[in-house]
Design an enzyme around this catalytic site. Structure first.
Site, mmCIF file in Angstrom:
data_model
loop_
_atom_site.group_PDB
_atom_site.id
_atom_site.type_symbol
_atom_site.label_atom_id
_atom_site.label_comp_id
_atom_site.label_asym_id
_atom_site.label_seq_id
_atom_site.Cartn_x
_atom_site.Cartn_y
_atom_site.Cartn_z
ATOM 1 N N SER A 226 40.666 39.327 32.694
ATOM 2 C CA SER A 226 42.053 39.761 32.616
ATOM 3 C C SER A 226 42.545 39.663 31.169
ATOM 4 O O SER A 226 41.941 40.237 30.267
ATOM 5 C CB SER A 226 42.904 38.926 33.575
ATOM 6 O OG SER A 226 44.139 39.534 33.813
ATOM 7 N N ASP B 87 42.119 47.127 41.978
ATOM 8 C CA ASP B 87 42.767 46.013 41.288
ATOM 9 C C ASP B 87 44.151 46.465 40.855
ATOM 10 O O ASP B 87 44.291 47.396 40.060
ATOM 11 C CB ASP B 87 41.919 45.607 40.078
ATOM 12 C CG ASP B 87 42.459 44.392 39.335
ATOM 13 O OD1 ASP B 87 43.580 43.935 39.658
ATOM 14 O OD2 ASP B 87 41.757 43.896 38.438
ATOM 15 N N HIS C 129 41.157 40.967 42.001
ATOM 16 C CA HIS C 129 41.301 40.907 40.555
ATOM 17 C C HIS C 129 40.194 40.015 40.003
ATOM 18 O O HIS C 129 39.775 39.071 40.674
ATOM 19 C CB HIS C 129 42.682 40.357 40.194
ATOM 20 C CG HIS C 129 42.948 40.280 38.730
ATOM 21 N ND1 HIS C 129 42.645 41.299 37.859
ATOM 22 C CD2 HIS C 129 43.502 39.282 37.963
ATOM 23 C CE1 HIS C 129 43.005 40.948 36.633
ATOM 24 N NE2 HIS C 129 43.500 39.733 36.666
#
Length: 482
Positions: A198, A422, A450
């Site tokens: 991320s 996602d 995710h």
């Protein structure tokens, strides 16, 4: 008082260090604050507050190390940190050790670090009494006027300037990437490998842009498209948010007998909408906790991100709406591990805002937000009023573009992984990153989740490709759907 003390301690680290101290001194390894696993040891690396002034004031960055299990096979260091921005990275080597193959652990020292201004690394505060739900400042135009949100956001920005004004000009991803290189130098490594998810993956991209000759093997799990950080990225993920929310309401409707929130997706959506509206007027008391709209929204976002947590979120929502304590409580407000001293009570939210506001300039006129809310709030009625809304970045005391362009990345090829459904970081972000770093490969899994690798949702295909790359340096011959 605790927050004030932490700010004083943070400011005391702003001392002038002799030239060459950052990364040059021998590291002193010790126990890690808040972590009782003896395998993990911590040390402090001193880095410039502003890397453009290497002889100027410095801050302390705490790193952790989980040694390679087979010194005879050791290749080097595999660096990782928390996402967010604002997540702790010192505990991450222990988490990473549970999701990668033992062959990876044999070959790398896993090195984590709390990014600058997070928890153990010269933490900052914006002087707030608690964290925001999810560590993310957001207000919904559905329940609060733009004028009132602007007043609240302006005061938050002013509070951050009062409490952390010394740090805000240097709370950028590019500065944090330069910290990574100081860590590499402090460890005595010629190159480093990296595995992050991320926002942390975006930090890895920034490192590769700034230090391509120091890159060994990089695995980027669901990286944010650096060129879109931050408001364009936020707005472009609205369709995925709405689609995943619709999937969750469909799950609740299919299981109405268990949760009692509605027999059709429309009925479920109406039930949840009424609950949010009620909580906006007066929090919903369930047991010993009063649930605000922000907390209910944060709980729903968890389901929007992670399909594997649908049963947990559904069970908790049903209990809260029945005014009973949720049986499987989820931590909605970030907090340091017990035994981690000196962390201000709002540290994670403060860091999240500092980096998201500090990386580039946000629109400063209310008309822009009003237009976006009118346009996107209608098209995406569940999340549009929040994501398109104004936040403290509109009033941030520092406002300029600090992001090196993705097109400037000349790092060696990376392995980029992503989930096709996602909502947090839609796969277009990962695809853009893989295209920009020449020779990289994109590996996807068809899941609503995710960070599929770091989140423990990798299937055998994805896990095997990651292992082959980190252990042997073998990238897939082409982009791969696992």
């Amino acid at each position: 008082m605790r927050a004030v003390a932490a700010v004083v301690m943070a400011c005391l680290t702003l001392v002038v260090a002799p030239a060459g101290v950052a990364g040059g001194a021998t590291l002193a390894w010790r126990d890690c604050p808040g972590i009782d696993d003896p395998r993990l040891r911590c040390a402090t690396v001193r880095v410039p507050l502003d890397h453009a002034r290497p002889a100027g004031p410095t801050i302390d960055i705490m790193i952790s190390r989980l040694p390679a299990t087979d010194p005879a096979l050791r290749r080097g260091v595999l660096v990782t940190t928390g996402g967010g921005p604002g997540g702790a990275g010192v505990p991450e080597p222990l988490n990473l050790a549970t999701v990668v193959d033992p062959a990876v652990l044999a070959r790398y020292d896993i090195v984590g670090f709390d990014m600058r201004f997070v928890e153990r690394s010269t933490p900052i505060t914006c002087g707030q009494p608690e964290e925001e739900p999810g560590g993310y400042w957001v207000r919904s135009a559905t329940y609060q006027s733009l004028k009132d949100t602007a007043a609240e956001a302006r005061e938050y920005a002013r509070a951050c300037a009062r409490h952390a004004g010394w740090a805000l000009p240097f709370a950028t991803t590019a500065q944090a990437a330069r910290d990574m290189d100081a860590i590499r130098a402090g460890l005595g490594e010629r190159k480093l490998s990296f595995l992050g998810g991320s926002y942390a993956a975006m930090l890895g991209v920034a490192y590769g842009t700034l230090f391509p000759h120091r890159v060994d093997r990089f695995v980027l799990d669901s990286p944010v498209n650096y060129d879109l950080a931050w408001r364009p990225y936020e707005l472009r993920r609205l369709p995925a948010f709405e689609e995943n929310y619709a999937a969750f309401t469909g799950y609740l409707a299919d299981n109405d007998a268990a949760f009692g929130l509605g027999g059709t997706p429309v009925e479920v959506a109406e039930t949840l909408s009424r609950a949010f509206a009620e909580a906006a007027v007066e929090p919903i008391v369930a047991g010993d906790h009063a649930w605000t709209t922000g907390e209910l929204g944060s709980l729903t976002v968890i389901a929007t991100y992670f399909e594997q947590l649908w049963p947990v979120v559904a069970t908790d929502l049903a209990a809260i709406l029945a005014r009973t304590p949720p049986p499987i409580p989820l931590d909605l407000r970030p907090a340091p591990l017990p035994g981690t001293p000196g962390v201000p009570v709002d540290n994670h939210t403060a860091v999240n805002m500092a980096f998201r506001c500090g990386d580039d300039a946000w629109p400063r006129d209310l008309a822009t937000y009003r237009r976006d809310l009118t346009r996107l709030g209608t098209r995406y009625p569940v999340f549009g009023p929040s994501i398109a809304n104004l936040n403290p970045c509109a009033f941030w005391p520092v406002s300029q573009d600090n992001t090196p362009p993705l097109a400037g990345n000349r790092a060696p090829a990376a392995l980029v992984v992503a989930a096709l459904r996602d909502a947090s970081v839609p796969p277009a972000n990962s695809a853009a990153t893989a295209r920009a770093i020449t020779g990289s490969r994109l590996v996807t899994v068809d899941k609503q989740t995710h960070v599929p690798l770091l989140g423990g949702q990798a299937n055998a295909c994805l896990a095997g490709l990651v292992t082959a790359y980190l252990v042997h340096g073998h990238l897939p011959e082409q982009d791969t759907a696992c």
